[in-house]
Structure formats: structure tokens, C-alpha cells
Design an enzyme around this catalytic site. Structure first.
Site, PDB file in Angstrom:
ATOM      1  N   ARG A 129      15.979  12.908 -12.440  1.00 52.72           N
ATOM      2  CA  ARG A 129      14.629  12.169 -12.216  1.00 52.72           C
ATOM      3  C   ARG A 129      13.847  13.205 -13.044  1.00 52.72           C
ATOM      4  NH1 ARG A 129      12.729  12.808  -6.357  1.00 52.72           N
ATOM      5  NH2 ARG A 129      10.757  11.684  -7.140  1.00 52.72           N
ATOM      6  N   HIS A 185       2.914  17.206  -3.248  1.00 53.31           N
ATOM      7  CA  HIS A 185       4.293  17.241  -2.692  1.00 53.31           C
ATOM      8  C   HIS A 185       5.233  18.246  -3.954  1.00 53.31           C
ATOM      9  CE1 HIS A 185       3.780  13.203  -0.342  1.00 53.31           C
ATOM     10  NE2 HIS A 185       3.306  14.134   0.057  1.00 53.31           N
ATOM     11  N   GLY A 195      -2.212   3.269  -6.028  1.00 50.48           N
ATOM     12  CA  GLY A 195      -0.696   3.363  -6.166  1.00 50.48           C
ATOM     13  C   GLY A 195      -0.058   3.964  -4.889  1.00 50.48           C
ATOM     14  N   THR A 196      -0.665   3.863  -3.753  1.00 52.21           N
ATOM     15  CA  THR A 196       0.101   4.614  -2.750  1.00 52.21           C
ATOM     16  C   THR A 196       0.158   3.501  -1.541  1.00 52.21           C
ATOM     17  OG1 THR A 196       0.215   6.377  -1.198  1.00 52.21           O
ATOM     18  CG2 THR A 196      -1.861   5.516  -1.841  1.00 52.21           C
ATOM     19  N   ALA A 201      -2.476  -0.089 -11.864  1.00 55.57           N
ATOM     20  CA  ALA A 201      -3.321   0.990 -12.339  1.00 55.57           C
ATOM     21  C   ALA A 201      -3.690   0.802 -13.805  1.00 55.57           C
ATOM     22  CB  ALA A 201      -2.602   2.294 -11.934  1.00 55.57           C
ATOM     23  N   ASN A 250      -4.463  -1.654  -6.226  1.00 53.46           N
ATOM     24  CA  ASN A 250      -3.061  -1.779  -5.791  1.00 53.46           C
ATOM     25  C   ASN A 250      -2.814  -3.198  -6.002  1.00 53.46           C
ATOM     26  OD1 ASN A 250      -0.642  -1.965  -4.449  1.00 53.46           O
ATOM     27  ND2 ASN A 250      -0.986  -0.144  -3.179  1.00 53.46           N
ATOM     28  N   ASP A 275       5.802  14.063 -10.783  1.00 51.71           N
ATOM     29  CA  ASP A 275       6.141  13.565 -12.060  1.00 51.71           C
ATOM     30  C   ASP A 275       5.482  14.362 -13.245  1.00 51.71           C
ATOM     31  OD1 ASP A 275       4.890  10.440 -11.693  1.00 51.71           O
ATOM     32  OD2 ASP A 275       3.835  12.287 -12.366  1.00 51.71           O
TER      33      ASP A 275
HETATM   34  N1  APR Z   1      -0.300  -0.054  -9.935  1.00 52.20           N
HETATM   35  C1  APR Z   1      -0.918   0.299  -8.799  1.00 52.20           C
HETATM   36  N2  APR Z   1      -0.302   0.427  -7.763  1.00 52.20           N
HETATM   37  C2  APR Z   1       1.048  -0.158  -7.660  1.00 52.20           C
HETATM   38  C3  APR Z   1       1.692  -0.342  -8.867  1.00 52.20           C
HETATM   39  C4  APR Z   1       0.813  -0.758 -10.065  1.00 52.20           C
HETATM   40  N3  APR Z   1       1.379  -0.997 -11.361  1.00 52.20           N
HETATM   41  N4  APR Z   1       3.032  -0.960  -8.583  1.00 52.20           N
HETATM   42  C5  APR Z   1       3.252  -0.706  -7.303  1.00 52.20           C
HETATM   43  N5  APR Z   1       2.230  -0.096  -6.912  1.00 52.20           N
HETATM   44  C6  APR Z   1       2.011   0.269  -5.281  1.00 52.20           C
HETATM   45  C7  APR Z   1       2.870  -0.394  -4.212  1.00 52.20           C
HETATM   46  O1  APR Z   1       2.265  -1.742  -3.894  1.00 52.20           O
HETATM   47  C8  APR Z   1       2.697   0.553  -3.293  1.00 52.20           C
HETATM   48  O2  APR Z   1       1.912   0.243  -2.359  1.00 52.20           O
HETATM   49  O3  APR Z   1       2.185   1.418  -5.404  1.00 52.20           O
HETATM   50  C9  APR Z   1       2.729   1.887  -3.938  1.00 52.20           C
HETATM   51  C10 APR Z   1       3.884   2.746  -3.832  1.00 52.20           C
HETATM   52  O4  APR Z   1       4.214   3.235  -2.507  1.00 52.20           O
HETATM   53  P1  APR Z   1       5.426   4.222  -2.404  1.00 52.20           P
HETATM   54  O5  APR Z   1       6.583   3.863  -3.121  1.00 52.20           O
HETATM   55  O6  APR Z   1       5.468   4.289  -0.742  1.00 52.20           O
HETATM   56  O7  APR Z   1       4.862   5.415  -2.832  1.00 52.20           O
HETATM   57  P2  APR Z   1       4.070   6.358  -2.371  1.00 52.20           P
HETATM   58  O8  APR Z   1       2.764   5.931  -1.492  1.00 52.20           O
HETATM   59  O9  APR Z   1       3.609   7.402  -3.281  1.00 52.20           O
HETATM   60  O10 APR Z   1       4.857   7.271  -1.204  1.00 52.20           O
HETATM   61  C11 APR Z   1       4.227   8.547  -0.648  1.00 52.20           C
HETATM   62  O11 APR Z   1       6.503   9.030   0.068  1.00 52.20           O
HETATM   63  O12 APR Z   1       8.691   9.097  -0.579  1.00 52.20           O
HETATM   64  C12 APR Z   1       7.740   9.823  -0.182  1.00 52.20           C
HETATM   65  O13 APR Z   1       7.063  11.851  -1.225  1.00 52.20           O
HETATM   66  C13 APR Z   1       7.506  10.844  -1.415  1.00 52.20           C
HETATM   67  O14 APR Z   1       5.248  10.964  -2.413  1.00 52.20           O
HETATM   68  C14 APR Z   1       5.986  10.161  -1.985  1.00 52.20           C
HETATM   69  C15 APR Z   1       5.475   9.668  -0.736  1.00 52.20           C
END
Ligand code: APR
Length: 257
Positions: free
Chosen positions: A75, A124, A198-199, A242, A224, A109
Site C-alpha cells: 500500500r 490513524h 470522503g468519509t 472531492a 460526498n 497516505d
Molecule cells: N469524493 C468524496 N467522497 C468519496 C469519493 C470521492 N471521489 N469516493 C467515495 N467517497 C466516499 C464514499 O461514499 C464513502 O462514504 O468516501 C467514503 C469512504 O468511506 P470508507 O471507505 O468507510 O473510508 P473512511 O470513512 O475513511 O474509513 C474510516 O476505517 O477502515 C478504517 O482506519 C480505516 O481510516 C479508515 C476508517
């Protein structure tokens, strides 16, 4: 009547323009347009290919050190090749336009710093940090080999105590770094605007930040393309990616990324 997303964009741009402190809280979706899959995407998400319990826990590392270490080393290699997209540049532009901006990211990242953001809190940890499993002795990232292909990679041994070297990321079940949590929660309780980008809002305690900000009276903007657990706490939702929404926000503020 402007389309809803344009209203949201206009309202967000106006709130940002008045803000003394802005917190930009980002998750894996922030890096999606730089080619880094998010964790929970059905098709490309990293979790779809790996069982989380097989990868991102200390128990998994103790059980299969070469598999877990190889995954993180891979990664890191993928991330090193990634290029921050225009959304990252827009956040840097915000830092030039506004009195105070703090980025609080769940991502490991390093793309915010690489794009030029100066104040980044990594809740994290980071793929570029390593330490030994037992005593936490730091280990230089440059000494960690870059694997040519995906696959197992035996972790190096700590030169000081012989324990295996582990990634400097927060694994499931581990506590977040104290200093970063204090910085993030203090800023969330003080900010005028929180941009949540993006979460999914699924993983605590980071997922609590938008609510901390909202309860303290902040204007919360979600960026999002999909609904998330953050959406109910958002003052406005910019339904888009984003890389598209953030530059549009900065443009509406009269800035340029
Ligand atoms: N722009 C904005 N948001 C986006 C995009 C984009 N281009 N593509 C996808 N997303 C959104 C998705 O709709 C989703 O809601 O990004 C979000 C990603 O969610 P997760 O995959 O759950 O990631 P995250 O919320 O960062 O996870 C939190 O979980 O796995 C653990 O430690 C890890 O930091 C991570 C934490």
C-alpha cells in the site's frame, strides 16, 4: 431556482468566507480520485479483497507478520506513486484564503502534506512511519524495502531489541495518538466551519468529530457523492466528489486552486 447542489455550494462558500477557523476532516474518499481505493467500496475497496481481521489488527500481525507487513509495504508503494488531485490543491488554496485551516485526516497516505497543506493531523498514523512491535522503537521508513509485487514480506527486526517492525498506523482495537486527538477535538469544538470530505462516518472515534463541531455551533459541510452517517449532522451537503466540489467551492469564494 438554482439546483440544490449549487445552493449548498453557495451556502458553504459564504460560511467559509466568514470563518476564522476551518477544520477539513477527510476520509478515504478524499484519495479516491488519486487512484487509492476506499476501504468499503464494494468492488475496488481494499476490504473486499482482504478480511479486515486478517490484516489491520495486532493479532493478525502476530499471527501472520509477513502477510500483514507485505500488505502495508505494498500500500505504501501504491500511495507513493499517487498524485494529489485538484481537491487537495483546493484545500491548500483555502489555507491561503482563510485565517486558519486545520486538516484532520483518517487517511494514512500522506497526500495532504504532499499537496502542500501545512497543518495536518493524522488520526490513524501514516504508511510512512514504522516502529518495533514490543518497545515502539522508531524504525526508518527508507530502510523498509519497496516490494516489486503484492505478496508477503517478512518484517525487519528492530536493531535495538530484535522485535518485529510494524507499520505506524492505528489498527482496529488500538487507541488513537493522544496528541492528535487533543488537537482534533479542540479544533472541532472551536471551528466556525467543518468541511467533512470522503468519509462514511462509520469508524469511531473519528466519526464523532462532525457531531462535536455541530454541537458547538459550527456550520458543517459534507462533501460526498453518497449519503453517509455524517449526512444527518451536516448543515449542507454537497453531493459530489472531492476533486470536483472542493475546487468549485474555492472558485465560488473567488480563489483559485
Ligand atoms: N469524493 C468524496 N467522497 C468519496 C469519493 C470521492 N471521489 N469516493 C467515495 N467517497 C466516499 C464514499 O461514499 C464513502 O462514504 O468516501 C467514503 C469512504 O468511506 P470508507 O471507505 O468507510 O473510508 P473512511 O470513512 O475513511 O474509513 C474510516 O476505517 O477502515 C478504517 O482506519 C480505516 O481510516 C479508515 C476508517
Amino acid at each position: 431556482m438554482a439546483p440544490p447542489e449549487l445552493d449548498a455550494l453557495g451556502a458553504a462558500a459564504r460560511a467559509l468566507g466568514r470563518a476564522d477557523l476551518v477544520v477539513v476532516a477527510t476520509g478515504a474518499g478524499m484519495s479516491r480520485e488519486s487512484g487509492i481505493p476506499t476501504f468499503r467500496e464494494a468492488l475496488t475497496g481494499l476490504w473486499a479483497r482482504f478480511d479486515p481481521e486478517e490484516m489491520a489488527t495486532e493479532q493478525a500481525f502476530r499471527r501472520a507478520p509477513a502477510r500483514v507487513f507485505g500488505w502495508y509495504a505494498w500500500r505504501r508503494m501504491v500511495v507513493r506513486a499517487a498524485v494529489p488531485h485538484a481537491g487537495y490543491d483546493a484545500i491548500v488554496a483555502l489555507e491561503r484564503l482563510l485565517p486558519e485551516v486545520l486538516v484532520v485526516t483518517q487517511n494514512v497516505d500522506g497526500l495532504h502534506a504532499r499537496a502542500g497543506s501545512r497543518r495536518v493531523v493524522e488520526l490513524h498514523g501514516s504508511l510512512e512511519r514504522f516502529r518495533c512491535l514490543d518497545a515502539g522503537h522508531p524504525y526508518p521508513a527508507d530502510a523498509v524495502p519497496e516490494p516489486a509485487t503484492e505478496g508477503e514480506l517478512a518484517p525487519p527486526a528492530c536493531p535495538r531489541c530484535g522485535a518485529p517492525i510494524r507499520p505506524g498506523v492505528v489498527w482496529f482495537g488500538e487507541v488513537l495518538p493522544e496528541r492528535e486527538v487533543a488537537l482534533a477535538w479542540e479544533a472541532a469544538a472551536r471551528c466556525a466551519v467543518m468541511l467533512v470530505v470522503g468519509t462514511s462516518g462509520l469508524v469511531q472515534p473519528a466519526a464523532a468529530l462532525p457531531r462535536v463541531a455541530r454541537d458547538a455551533g459550527a456550520f458543517v459541510v459534507e462533501v460526498n457523492p453518497e449519503p453517509s452517517d455524517v449526512s444527518p449532522f451536516a448543515t449542507v451537503v454537497c453531493r459530489g466528489s472531492a476533486g470536483v466540489v472542493l475546487p468549485a467551492l474555492v472558485a465560488r469564494m473567488g480563489g483559485s486552486a
